[in-house]
Motif scaffolding. Structure first.
Motif, PDB file in Angstrom:
ATOM      1  N   ASN C  18     -39.703 -53.525  42.932  1.00 59.08           N
ATOM      2  CA  ASN C  18     -41.018 -53.064  43.367  1.00 59.08           C
ATOM      3  C   ASN C  18     -41.019 -52.566  44.808  1.00 59.08           C
ATOM      4  OD1 ASN C  18     -43.631 -52.472  43.034  1.00 59.08           O
ATOM      5  ND2 ASN C  18     -44.375 -54.571  42.889  1.00 59.08           N
ATOM      6  N   SER C  19     -39.911 -51.945  45.247  1.00 61.98           N
ATOM      7  CA  SER C  19     -39.889 -51.393  46.605  1.00 61.98           C
ATOM      8  C   SER C  19     -38.880 -50.262  46.661  1.00 61.98           C
ATOM      9  CB  SER C  19     -39.511 -52.473  47.620  1.00 61.98           C
ATOM     10  OG  SER C  19     -38.128 -52.678  47.601  1.00 61.98           O
ATOM     11  N   LEU C  20     -38.999 -49.433  47.685  1.00 61.82           N
ATOM     12  CA  LEU C  20     -38.086 -48.297  47.838  1.00 61.82           C
ATOM     13  C   LEU C  20     -37.280 -48.407  49.128  1.00 61.82           C
ATOM     14  CD1 LEU C  20     -40.186 -45.288  46.544  1.00 61.82           C
ATOM     15  CD2 LEU C  20     -38.040 -46.134  45.626  1.00 61.82           C
ATOM     16  N   GLU C  21     -37.086 -49.631  49.640  1.00 58.96           N
ATOM     17  CA  GLU C  21     -36.282 -49.786  50.845  1.00 58.96           C
ATOM     18  C   GLU C  21     -34.849 -49.351  50.567  1.00 58.96           C
ATOM     19  OE1 GLU C  21     -36.547 -53.701  52.490  1.00 58.96           O
ATOM     20  OE2 GLU C  21     -38.679 -53.740  52.036  1.00 58.96           O
ATOM     21  N   PRO C  22     -34.203 -48.722  51.570  1.00 59.58           N
ATOM     22  CA  PRO C  22     -32.853 -48.215  51.328  1.00 59.58           C
ATOM     23  C   PRO C  22     -31.885 -49.308  50.864  1.00 59.58           C
ATOM     24  CG  PRO C  22     -33.613 -47.690  53.554  1.00 59.58           C
ATOM     25  CD  PRO C  22     -34.738 -48.339  52.862  1.00 59.58           C
ATOM     26  N   SER C  23     -31.998 -50.518  51.419  1.00 58.47           N
ATOM     27  CA  SER C  23     -31.035 -51.552  51.044  1.00 58.47           C
ATOM     28  C   SER C  23     -31.173 -51.894  49.558  1.00 58.47           C
ATOM     29  CB  SER C  23     -31.243 -52.791  51.908  1.00 58.47           C
ATOM     30  OG  SER C  23     -32.576 -53.225  51.826  1.00 58.47           O
ATOM     31  N   GLU C  24     -32.431 -52.007  49.082  1.00 61.46           N
ATOM     32  CA  GLU C  24     -32.651 -52.324  47.666  1.00 61.46           C
ATOM     33  C   GLU C  24     -32.089 -51.219  46.778  1.00 61.46           C
ATOM     34  OE1 GLU C  24     -33.929 -54.972  46.448  1.00 61.46           O
ATOM     35  OE2 GLU C  24     -35.415 -55.848  47.801  1.00 61.46           O
ATOM     36  N   VAL C  25     -32.323 -49.944  47.192  1.00 65.83           N
ATOM     37  CA  VAL C  25     -31.879 -48.825  46.367  1.00 65.83           C
ATOM     38  C   VAL C  25     -30.359 -48.803  46.270  1.00 65.83           C
ATOM     39  CG1 VAL C  25     -31.845 -46.318  46.179  1.00 65.83           C
ATOM     40  CG2 VAL C  25     -33.937 -47.470  46.805  1.00 65.83           C
ATOM     41  N   VAL C  26     -29.695 -49.036  47.428  1.00 61.08           N
ATOM     42  CA  VAL C  26     -28.225 -49.005  47.426  1.00 61.08           C
ATOM     43  C   VAL C  26     -27.671 -50.105  46.529  1.00 61.08           C
ATOM     44  CG1 VAL C  26     -26.205 -49.395  48.860  1.00 61.08           C
ATOM     45  CG2 VAL C  26     -28.023 -47.903  49.662  1.00 61.08           C
ATOM     46  N   ILE C  27     -28.197 -51.337  46.696  1.00 57.59           N
ATOM     47  CA  ILE C  27     -27.724 -52.439  45.860  1.00 57.59           C
ATOM     48  C   ILE C  27     -28.022 -52.144  44.393  1.00 57.59           C
ATOM     49  CG2 ILE C  27     -28.047 -54.884  45.343  1.00 57.59           C
ATOM     50  CD1 ILE C  27     -26.560 -54.622  47.811  1.00 57.59           C
ATOM     51  N   GLY C  28     -29.195 -51.525  44.119  1.00 54.74           N
ATOM     52  CA  GLY C  28     -29.542 -51.190  42.738  1.00 54.74           C
ATOM     53  C   GLY C  28     -28.549 -50.214  42.134  1.00 54.74           C
ATOM     54  N   LEU C  29     -28.133 -49.204  42.931  1.00 60.13           N
ATOM     55  CA  LEU C  29     -27.139 -48.251  42.431  1.00 60.13           C
ATOM     56  C   LEU C  29     -25.850 -48.972  42.066  1.00 60.13           C
ATOM     57  CD1 LEU C  29     -27.534 -45.206  44.846  1.00 60.13           C
ATOM     58  CD2 LEU C  29     -27.886 -45.231  42.402  1.00 60.13           C
ATOM     59  N   ILE C  30     -25.392 -49.858  42.964  1.00 60.05           N
ATOM     60  CA  ILE C  30     -24.127 -50.556  42.709  1.00 60.05           C
ATOM     61  C   ILE C  30     -24.242 -51.404  41.440  1.00 60.05           C
ATOM     62  CG2 ILE C  30     -22.523 -52.271  43.604  1.00 60.05           C
ATOM     63  CD1 ILE C  30     -23.332 -51.295  46.414  1.00 60.05           C
TER      64      ILE C  30
ATOM     65  N   GLY D 203     -30.240 -61.705  60.582  1.00 63.59           N
ATOM     66  CA  GLY D 203     -31.186 -60.618  60.329  1.00 63.59           C
ATOM     67  C   GLY D 203     -32.639 -61.059  60.294  1.00 63.59           C
ATOM     68  N   VAL D 204     -33.493 -60.184  59.778  1.00 67.31           N
ATOM     69  CA  VAL D 204     -34.931 -60.450  59.707  1.00 67.31           C
ATOM     70  C   VAL D 204     -35.233 -61.199  58.413  1.00 67.31           C
ATOM     71  CG1 VAL D 204     -37.213 -59.415  59.664  1.00 67.31           C
ATOM     72  CG2 VAL D 204     -35.401 -58.359  60.996  1.00 67.31           C
ATOM     73  N   ILE D 205     -35.986 -62.277  58.520  1.00 66.17           N
ATOM     74  CA  ILE D 205     -36.268 -63.093  57.338  1.00 66.17           C
ATOM     75  C   ILE D 205     -37.097 -62.295  56.331  1.00 66.17           C
ATOM     76  CG2 ILE D 205     -38.371 -64.133  58.283  1.00 66.17           C
ATOM     77  CD1 ILE D 205     -37.455 -66.729  56.964  1.00 66.17           C
ATOM     78  N   GLY D 206     -36.729 -62.386  55.029  1.00 66.60           N
ATOM     79  CA  GLY D 206     -37.496 -61.711  53.986  1.00 66.60           C
ATOM     80  C   GLY D 206     -36.911 -60.390  53.559  1.00 66.60           C
ATOM     81  N   GLU D 207     -35.927 -59.837  54.299  1.00 67.42           N
ATOM     82  CA  GLU D 207     -35.320 -58.590  53.862  1.00 67.42           C
ATOM     83  C   GLU D 207     -34.083 -58.877  53.018  1.00 67.42           C
ATOM     84  OE1 GLU D 207     -34.628 -56.036  57.122  1.00 67.42           O
ATOM     85  OE2 GLU D 207     -36.750 -55.517  57.319  1.00 67.42           O
ATOM     86  N   LEU D 208     -33.638 -57.843  52.282  1.00 67.90           N
ATOM     87  CA  LEU D 208     -32.519 -58.076  51.366  1.00 67.90           C
ATOM     88  C   LEU D 208     -31.239 -58.398  52.132  1.00 67.90           C
ATOM     89  CD1 LEU D 208     -31.597 -58.156  48.484  1.00 67.90           C
ATOM     90  CD2 LEU D 208     -31.100 -55.743  48.608  1.00 67.90           C
ATOM     91  N   PHE D 209     -30.948 -57.613  53.174  1.00 61.48           N
ATOM     92  CA  PHE D 209     -29.753 -57.891  53.968  1.00 61.48           C
ATOM     93  C   PHE D 209     -30.110 -58.878  55.070  1.00 61.48           C
ATOM     94  CE2 PHE D 209     -28.133 -53.435  52.841  1.00 61.48           C
ATOM     95  CZ  PHE D 209     -27.579 -53.929  51.680  1.00 61.48           C
TER      96      PHE D 209
END
Lengths: 112, 85, 160, 242
Positions: C18-30, D203-209
């Motif tokens: 439910n988000s379009l953050e770059p980190s989520e998208v990259v992990i989703g691709l992998i 890192g920042v709490i709540g983010e994926l990385f």
């Protein structure tokens, strides 16, 4: 929008109740599965859609769960009905025709 | 809101009680499994309603995983019944 | 095959997170690449360039009919269950289908399970075995008319 | 005689448990401010008490939003290493016990509907498993449930496909992931002198990385548990010798 959502949730709850009633009243396992599967599937659709409409942030995930239930629920009850038949659960005495019996005995023969 | 929640939890509760009675009475194990399958789906919907009540999206993840595992459970027990004569 | 599974899993991932953050998208691709390469042999999701047309047909032709039939099915269940005498006339019947593809047969079986009075027990080659709450006909044509024809036509347009 | 002995052992265990009950303080008489769990929850074992804001606080002592995860794979990661080993031992035991038994394979032809539906569901089941163990530090879940879901996918595959056989690579994956876990611990030991120390920036709490090595370890645990339980299932499915 949220009024429609709550209405859908109430309808869904009613179908859940109907499914329970069908499960209790029907005479054999196949008829019970008929009532249970149909009523709970529509109940889940309605409830989840209602949840999605009341809070739009949940809509995507609710639609995902709806798609998931639409795929798994009929498959589950179909597998269960077939298993009950092959195990030898007798259908109710009201049953008029049985065209699956030949197929089932053939399956039992293949195993030997 | 509170009247509404009484209404829908009441209806769901009645459904659950009837299905549970079938699970206890059910003459064959297939009946019991059918009732259990139904209870699982009702519970999935109830978890979604709880997500709304507590206003927390994480409950939908739980509903998803619960639905998945209940499907696996139905399949496994059904296949087990099928093999047993 | 690989590409179809990749697209489906990637979109599911986007809905799940439910988000379009770059980190989520990259992990989703992998994750999608890993999932679509493992056990490829056992997957059966497959589509071609006609997919958008199929989705449109699915949403605008199939879904309204399906939802209407489902509501009818539930009213049917309600009438039967709430009636004190419990009117039933059940039976197991065999129906032929003209659909060929695996997925279209699955869609037909699931549609039949969720529509009034019928539950698919088994599918073998071109025959569907169905538990019918209210057996109305025994001849082949009548059975097809009552149970399969409606969805068969629509599903043939979508899948084949 | 055997029953008498087992009753005796059970009685002994009950007496020991009742003795330990005395060590637990009475209900309502616990001073929570003196408990160590409080500092775990506030993520301030070193006494640094600042308020934590979701998606804002940076470089905390432990950056995972899920308290359970921060305890299980950060503060008490060594315990979890032991838990993973217990699971490994259990799988090993099942394999050893079942090896000599005479069994027949389950052989009834699977339902067509189940077979086809599984072809569509299977990638999604694996995706949910991966989603759960990758987001273990943000949402309830983590390596153990995620791995279990992947193993459930393998179980459904076994039940719906007669020809499926788990390849040998699952065993390699399992031991490899166990090694990765220990390697993370050793790197922490070299860099800071503490085994399994969280050596990456949090890192920042709540983010994926975020949360340093916590998500990486959870991914390793997810793969390990998934492969392990899949091996267990395949062990039950195999035909016995003799």
């Amino acid at each position: 929008m949220s009024i429609i959502g709550y209405l859908l949730i109430i309808i869904g709850a009613f179908f859940y109740f109907l499914g329970g009633l069908g499960m209790f009243r029907m005479p054999d396992v196949y008829n019970r599965l008929q009532a249970g599967t149909k009523a709970t599937t529509l109940g889940s659709f309605s409830t989840l859609l209602g949840v999605g409409l009341v809070n739009p942030a949940f809509l995507g995930k609710a639609l995902l769960i709806i798609a998931f239930i639409a795929l798994t629920n009929p498959v589950g009850s179909s597998v269960l009905a077939r298993a009950a038949y092959l195990k030898g659960v007798k259908p109710t005495s009201k049953t008029v025709v049985d065209e699956y019996a030949d197929e089932a005995t053939k399956k039992a023969g293949e195993e030997q | 809101m509170s009247i509404l929640s009484y209404l829908f939890f009441g209806l769901i509760g009645l459904g659950v009680i009837l299905a549970f009675l079938r699970m206890i009475l059910g003459p064959t194990s297939a009946d019991r499994l059918a009732a259990l399958d139904m209870l699982n789906i009702i519970l999935t919907g109830t978890i979604a309603i709880l997500a709304l009540t507590f206003n927390n999206g994480l409950y939908l993840d739980i509903a998803l995983v619960y639905g998945l595992l209940s499907f696996v459970e139905t399949i496994v027990i059904a296949r087990y019944l099928e093999a047993k004569k | 095959m690989f590409f179809s599974v990749f697209i489906v899993t990637f979109f599911t991932w986007l809905i799940l997170t439910n988000s379009l953050e770059p980190s989520e998208v990259v992990i989703g691709l992998i994750v999608s690449i890993v999932v679509s390469t493992t056990f490829t042999r056992y997957y059966s999701i497959k589509f071609d360039w006609k997919l958008p047309v199929r989705i449109l047909r699915f949403v605008f032709i199939y879904l309204p009919v399906f939802i209407w039939e489902m509501i009818k099915a539930n009213l049917d269940v309600a009438v039967r269950v709430l009636n004190p005498s419990l009117p039933l006339n059940p039976g197991f019947v065999k129906v032929k289908t003209s659909l060929k593809g695996k997925n279209s047969k699955l869609a037909l079986a699931n549609s039949i399970t969720l529509t009034p009075g019928t539950l698919t027990l088994d599918v073998k080659d071109e025959e569907l075995y169905i538990h019918w709450v209210d057996v109305k006909a025994t001849s082949e044509e009548q059975k097809q008319k009552h149970i399969t024809t409606k969805f068969e036509k629509i599903l043939k347009k979508i899948f084949e | 005689m055997r029953r008498f002995l087992s009753a005796l052992i059970a009685l002994g265990l009950i007496i020991i448990l009742l003795e330990f009950l005395n060590l637990i303080p009475d209900f309502g008489n616990v001073d929570l401010s003196k408990r160590v769990s409080n500092s775990f929850i506030n993520k301030s074992v070193d006494g640094n008490n600042e308020t934590i804001e979701f998606k804002k606080s940076k470089d905390l002592e432990d950056g995972s939003a899920n308290v359970v995860t921060s305890i299980v794979v950060n503060y008490r990661s060594f315990d979890t290493l032991g838990e993973v080993t217990v699971l490994f031992t259990a799988a090993l035991g099942v394999g050893l016990i079942l090896k000599g038994l005479r069994r027949k394979r389950f052989y009834r032809e699977p339902n067509f509907i189940l077979k086809t539906a599984n072809g569509i569901l299977l990638p999604l089941i694996f995706l949910f498993g991966a989603y759960i163990f990758i987001h273990g530090h943000l949402t309830p879940g983590g390596g153990f449930p995620g791995g279990t879901i992947i193993a459930a996918g393998i179980l459904v595959l076994y039940l719906s496909n007669e020809k499926f056989e788990l390849s040998h690579r699952a065993k390699i994956l399992e031991s490899g992931m166990g090694t990765v876990y220990v390697l993370f611990g050793l790197v922490g030991l070299i860099l800071s002198g503490i085994f399994l120390r969280n050596f990456l920036p949090t890192g920042v709490i709540g983010e994926l990385f975020s949360a340093g090595i916590v998500p990486l370890i959870y991914v390793a645990i997810g793969f390990k548990v998934g492969a392990e339980l899949s091996n267990l299932i395949s062990e039950f499915q195999k035909e016995g010798q003799q």
